[in-house]
Write a protein that holds these residues in place. Structure first.
Motif, PDB file in Angstrom:
ATOM      1  N   ILE A   1       6.040 -10.009  -0.174  1.00 55.12           N
ATOM      2  CA  ILE A   1       5.895  -8.564  -0.365  1.00 55.12           C
ATOM      3  C   ILE A   1       5.907  -8.217  -1.846  1.00 55.12           C
ATOM      4  N   SER A   2       6.793  -8.847  -2.614  1.00 60.39           N
ATOM      5  CA  SER A   2       6.868  -8.592  -4.061  1.00 60.39           C
ATOM      6  C   SER A   2       5.552  -8.948  -4.742  1.00 60.39           C
ATOM      7  N   PHE A   3       4.954 -10.080  -4.354  1.00 61.21           N
ATOM      8  CA  PHE A   3       3.664 -10.489  -4.925  1.00 61.21           C
ATOM      9  C   PHE A   3       2.586  -9.463  -4.602  1.00 61.21           C
ATOM     10  N   ALA A   4       2.562  -9.002  -3.336  1.00 65.66           N
ATOM     11  CA  ALA A   4       1.550  -8.020  -2.924  1.00 65.66           C
ATOM     12  C   ALA A   4       1.707  -6.713  -3.692  1.00 65.66           C
ATOM     13  N   ILE A   5       2.946  -6.280  -3.888  1.00 59.50           N
ATOM     14  CA  ILE A   5       3.204  -5.034  -4.625  1.00 59.50           C
ATOM     15  C   ILE A   5       2.738  -5.166  -6.070  1.00 59.50           C
ATOM     16  N   ASP A   6       3.106  -6.269  -6.724  1.00 57.74           N
ATOM     17  CA  ASP A   6       2.705  -6.486  -8.123  1.00 57.74           C
ATOM     18  C   ASP A   6       1.185  -6.543  -8.247  1.00 57.74           C
TER      19      ASP A   6
ATOM     20  N   THR B   1       0.824  -1.205   0.000  1.00 60.13           N
ATOM     21  CA  THR B   1       0.000   0.000   0.000  1.00 60.13           C
ATOM     22  C   THR B   1       0.860   1.258   0.000  1.00 60.13           C
ATOM     23  N   ILE B   2       1.945   1.240   0.766  1.00 57.35           N
ATOM     24  CA  ILE B   2       2.869   2.383   0.812  1.00 57.35           C
ATOM     25  C   ILE B   2       3.536   2.576  -0.540  1.00 57.35           C
ATOM     26  N   VAL B   3       3.945   1.473  -1.164  1.00 56.52           N
ATOM     27  CA  VAL B   3       4.601   1.553  -2.469  1.00 56.52           C
ATOM     28  C   VAL B   3       3.648   2.112  -3.521  1.00 56.52           C
ATOM     29  N   VAL B   4       2.400   1.639  -3.520  1.00 60.44           N
ATOM     30  CA  VAL B   4       1.412   2.099  -4.492  1.00 60.44           C
ATOM     31  C   VAL B   4       1.122   3.589  -4.320  1.00 60.44           C
ATOM     32  N   ALA B   5       1.164   4.072  -3.064  1.00 62.91           N
ATOM     33  CA  ALA B   5       0.950   5.503  -2.812  1.00 62.91           C
ATOM     34  C   ALA B   5       2.008   6.351  -3.508  1.00 62.91           C
ATOM     35  N   ASP B   6       3.204   5.788  -3.690  1.00 63.71           N
ATOM     36  CA  ASP B   6       4.283   6.422  -4.456  1.00 63.71           C
ATOM     37  C   ASP B   6       4.607   7.829  -3.957  1.00 63.71           C
TER      38      ASP B   6
END
Length: 222
Positions: A195-200, A132-137
């Motif tokens: 974590i990589s799967f969740a981000i993708d 979620t943090i990564v997607v927020a960018d």
């Protein structure tokens, strides 16, 4: 020319939504850490290190997290400040709340098997928070900002920087009295792929819905 964000209602809504995702992601991240620690099966190496600092210095696990995070922020500034962003500074406060409040609320006692379930759930919640943090960018996490900065400096691979640091977390956490077991080693190998799967997955779901529209100086001059 440096692009500037267009001040439209759509852009403002997306910015507010990104802030909301940062807060939710930080809380989930912290709750995932709390769940792993509460499970008492031995958390991931980084959470083990937080727990070790908590045990050794008598501060809350959330405070221990902030000590580590702001140390990495300081190191990232020295290594490559371009890796940092607004979220790098803001997220730690929400993670601290997630850790401390999560541990305060989980006063129940579970069987050994149910604690293992709690541990697995904690890994998933942590992965969802990071994604979620990564997607927020809005800026890389403090730890990743440091690792990526070192990668650029040394022109090496991510895992070659990450593994030695995980080893330091592992040894340091154990020496300071953090809860350790064989599952800590197992988690060290599986948490990255989870974590990589969740981000993708999150990136596919969100797509370009949070992308902001920009205007360039040359466009403004027309």
């Amino acid at each position: 020319m440096i692009p500037k964000i267009q001040l439209t209602k759509e852009n403002l809504f997306k910015i507010v939504l990104r802030f909301g995702l940062l807060a939710i992601g930080g809380l989930l991240d912290g709750l995932g850490v709390a769940m792993q620690i509460k499970a008492n099966w031995g958390p991931d190496p980084m959470s083990l290190f937080y727990d070790g600092i908590h045990q050794f210095f008598g501060i809350t696990t959330g405070q221990a997290y902030n000590v580590v995070v702001f140390t990495f922020i300081a190191l990232a500034i020295v290594i490559n400040f371009r890796q940092l962003g607004f979220g790098t500074v803001i997220v730690p406060f929400f993670v601290k709340i997630g850790i401390d409040q999560g541990l305060n609320l989980m006063t129940f006692e579970l069987s050994r098997v149910m604690n293992l379930v709690l541990l697995a759930a904690g890994i998933i919640v942590l992965a969802l928070g990071v994604a979620t943090i990564v997607v927020a960018d809005m800026g890389k996490g403090a730890f990743d900002a440091f690792v990526l900065g070192v990668m650029d400096r040394l022109n090496t691979k991510y895992y070659k920087v990450r593994r030695p640091i995980d080893l330091i977390f592992l040894v340091g956490g154990i020496m300071m009295g953090g809860t350790f077991s064989a599952t800590t080693v197992i988690i060290a190998f599986i948490i990255g792929p989870v974590i990589s799967f969740a981000i993708d997955f999150f990136k596919k779901v969100v797509g370009n819905r949070l992308e902001l529209s920009f205007v360039h100086d040359q466009d403004m001059a027309i």
